[in-house]
Design a protein around this motif. Structure first.
Motif, short mmCIF file in Angstrom:
data_model
loop_
_atom_site.label_atom_id
_atom_site.label_comp_id
_atom_site.label_asym_id
_atom_site.label_seq_id
_atom_site.Cartn_x
_atom_site.Cartn_y
_atom_site.Cartn_z
N ASP A 117 0.90 -1.09 0.08
CA ASP A 117 0.16 0.07 0.07
C ASP A 117 0.61 1.30 -0.06
O ASP A 117 0.33 2.27 -0.78
N VAL A 118 2.16 1.22 0.80
CA VAL A 118 2.72 2.55 0.92
C VAL A 118 3.51 3.09 -0.47
O VAL A 118 3.49 4.09 -0.84
N LEU A 119 3.59 1.86 -1.24
CA LEU A 119 4.39 1.98 -2.68
C LEU A 119 3.25 2.84 -3.53
O LEU A 119 3.75 3.66 -4.21
N ALA A 120 2.04 2.21 -3.36
CA ALA A 120 0.99 2.57 -4.22
C ALA A 120 0.53 3.95 -3.76
O ALA A 120 0.39 4.94 -4.70
N GLU A 121 0.50 4.22 -2.55
CA GLU A 121 0.25 5.83 -2.22
C GLU A 121 1.15 6.75 -2.70
O GLU A 121 0.68 7.66 -3.24
N GLU A 122 2.45 6.24 -2.49
CA GLU A 122 3.35 7.21 -3.03
C GLU A 122 2.93 7.70 -4.35
O GLU A 122 3.45 8.74 -5.01
N LYS A 123 2.45 6.85 -5.26
CA LYS A 123 2.14 7.13 -6.68
C LYS A 123 0.56 7.56 -7.10
O LYS A 123 0.15 7.54 -8.02
N GLU A 124 -0.12 7.54 -5.71
CA GLU A 124 -1.41 8.03 -5.70
C GLU A 124 -2.41 7.02 -6.33
O GLU A 124 -3.28 7.39 -7.12
N GLN A 125 -2.05 5.69 -6.15
CA GLN A 125 -2.69 4.87 -6.85
C GLN A 125 -3.56 4.02 -5.77
O GLN A 125 -3.25 3.91 -4.70
N SER A 126 -4.46 3.16 -6.33
CA SER A 126 -5.23 2.53 -5.27
C SER A 126 -5.40 1.00 -5.64
O SER A 126 -5.26 0.52 -6.92
N ILE A 127 -5.18 0.08 -4.62
CA ILE A 127 -5.37 -1.16 -4.69
C ILE A 127 -6.67 -1.66 -4.25
O ILE A 127 -7.14 -1.55 -3.05
N GLN A 128 -7.40 -2.14 -5.26
CA GLN A 128 -8.58 -2.78 -4.87
C GLN A 128 -8.72 -4.29 -5.15
O GLN A 128 -8.15 -5.02 -5.87
N ILE A 129 -9.53 -4.99 -3.96
CA ILE A 129 -9.42 -6.55 -4.15
C ILE A 129 -10.96 -6.94 -4.17
O ILE A 129 -11.80 -6.13 -3.85
N VAL A 130 -11.28 -7.86 -5.36
CA VAL A 130 -12.36 -7.98 -5.59
C VAL A 130 -12.53 -9.61 -5.25
O VAL A 130 -11.66 -10.43 -5.75
N ARG A 131 -13.61 -9.86 -4.57
CA ARG A 131 -13.69 -11.46 -4.02
C ARG A 131 -14.84 -11.80 -4.58
O ARG A 131 -15.72 -11.37 -4.79
N ASP A 132 -14.62 -13.15 -5.35
CA ASP A 132 -15.74 -14.11 -5.90
C ASP A 132 -15.80 -15.38 -4.88
O ASP A 132 -15.08 -16.10 -5.35
N GLY A 133 -16.49 -15.13 -3.90
CA GLY A 133 -16.72 -16.37 -3.18
C GLY A 133 -15.28 -16.39 -1.87
O GLY A 133 -14.98 -15.22 -1.84
N ALA A 134 -15.15 -17.36 -1.60
CA ALA A 134 -14.03 -17.47 -0.59
C ALA A 134 -13.13 -18.73 -0.83
O ALA A 134 -12.76 -19.60 -0.30
N PRO A 135 -12.49 -18.28 -2.21
CA PRO A 135 -11.43 -19.26 -2.74
C PRO A 135 -10.11 -19.89 -1.74
O PRO A 135 -9.76 -18.97 -1.15
N ARG A 136 -10.02 -21.07 -1.48
CA ARG A 136 -8.97 -21.62 -1.04
C ARG A 136 -8.20 -22.50 -1.91
O ARG A 136 -8.75 -23.11 -2.96
N LYS A 157 4.51 -0.49 -10.06
CA LYS A 157 5.84 0.19 -10.85
C LYS A 157 5.68 0.81 -12.38
O LYS A 157 6.14 1.60 -12.75
N TYR A 158 4.70 -0.19 -12.97
CA TYR A 158 4.57 0.13 -14.41
C TYR A 158 3.35 0.70 -14.77
O TYR A 158 3.03 1.18 -15.85
N SER A 159 2.50 1.15 -13.74
CA SER A 159 1.11 2.00 -13.97
C SER A 159 1.67 3.52 -13.75
O SER A 159 2.50 3.52 -12.67
N PRO A 160 0.88 4.26 -14.32
CA PRO A 160 1.35 5.60 -14.10
C PRO A 160 0.72 6.09 -12.78
O PRO A 160 -0.07 5.33 -12.19
N VAL A 161 1.09 7.38 -12.42
CA VAL A 161 0.58 7.99 -11.04
C VAL A 161 -0.86 8.12 -11.23
O VAL A 161 -1.72 8.47 -12.40
N GLY A 162 -1.68 7.76 -10.01
CA GLY A 162 -3.32 7.79 -10.19
C GLY A 162 -3.72 6.34 -10.83
O GLY A 162 -4.88 6.37 -10.76
#
Ligand SMILES: Nc1ncnc2c1ncn2[C@@H]1O[C@H](COP(=O)(O)OP(=O)(O)O)[C@@H](O)[C@H]1O
Ligand SMILES: [Mg+2]
Length: 262
Positions: A117-136, A157-162
């Motif tokens: 998260d810290v790395l993403a925040e530095e680039k003003e990026q968001s990390i979203q988690i999408v769950r479909d069920g409870a995979p194991r 790293k390879y996505s732009p700011v935001g």
């Protein structure tokens, strides 16, 4: 022996094939050593030249701080590289022993997102988690985490700011999947078969700027395969990249766990 010529002929063919395989693996080893030495030399040269320039004249405190700062940065890069080389070397010799457990993939995704998260925040990026069920699935949680860490690290790293990074966890009937999607530049079709090769970088200069070693994807591929799964780059029609980890539901077999690195 009814037909010694044929038997001998077959023996010669097998012998030749073995020789060819040996030659290929020597060649791969030679290339790996050459590439690794080259990569190790780059940060070493930087540390040395920054130090030499710094010693040439007396400087104020701030300049010394800057010099030491950039030497430490290069030392970090060197340490990362050595860690990665050690991982691959353990993988090559089959020394990486697995500790198999049931893995909750949503929890795995949460942990990886939390860690980066810290790395993403530095680039003003968001990390979203999408769950479909409870995979194991069953596998080695630490090894699998390394694979996902490398993929999400690349996405950041390879996505732009935001940019937006999505980790999608699902459980189709055949097993479980983890997709890592980003809004970066994508990877040109003609280079897609090479990105899993050791030391390969699409853009040498861009990647170097980001501290890339070109080893992240080959480690991720090994880490997924040793867990009995597959790592693929999915078709995205030019809109970012999507890497997919596909995992079986059952624990990796002993054969899979002694799998060599790619
Ligand atoms: N999500 C991504 N988007 C665009 N290019 C990527 C992505 N992931 C990997 N690549 C390309 O594949 C190359 C190899 O990736 P990797 O093995 O992780 O090495 P690096 O240390 O350069 O990140 C990268 O240098 C980059 O050019
Ligand atoms: Mg990487």
């Amino acid at each position: 022996m009814d037909n010694p010529d044929d038997e001998l002929g077959q023996l010669a063919t097998v012998f030749n094939e073995t020789l060819t395989r040996l030659e290929l693996s020597f060649e791969q080893m030679r290339r790996f050593t050459a590439d690794a030495s080259h990569e190790l030399r780059t940060p070493l040269t930087a540390i040395r030249s920054v130090g030499e320039v710094g010693l040439r004249a007396s400087r104020d405190e701030e300049t010394y701080r800057e010099i030491i700062g950039s030497m430490l940065e290069e030392a970090d890069r060197l340490a990362r590289l050595v860690d990665r080389l050690l991982t691959l070397s353990k993988a090559d010799t089959g020394e990486a022993s697995l500790s198999i457990d049931v893995i909750d993939l949503c929890e795995l995704a949460d942990r990886v997102a939390g860690q980066l998260d810290v790395l993403a925040e530095e680039k003003e990026q968001s990390i979203q988690i999408v769950r479909d069920g409870a995979p194991r699935c069953t596998g080695d949680p630490l090894v699998l985490r390394q694979a996902l860490l490398n993929l999400v690290d690349n996405a950041i790293k390879y996505s732009p700011v935001g940019g937006r990074i999505t980790i999608r966890v699902a459980q189709p009937p055949t097993g479980a999947t983890i997709d890592v999607c980003d809004t970066g530049p994508g990877i040109p079709a003609e280079l897609q078969s090479r990105i899993f090769d050791r030391f390969y970088r699409v853009d040498q200069s861009r990647s170097r700027e980001n501290g890339g070693t070109g080893l992240g994807l080959s480690i991720a591929k090994w880490a997924v395969e040793v867990n009995g799964g597959r790592l693929t780059l999915e078709e995205t029609n030019g809109a970012g990249s999507t890497f997919r980890i596909t995992l079986p539901q059952n624990a990796p077999s002993p054969i899979a766990s002694s799998l060599r690195a790619v």
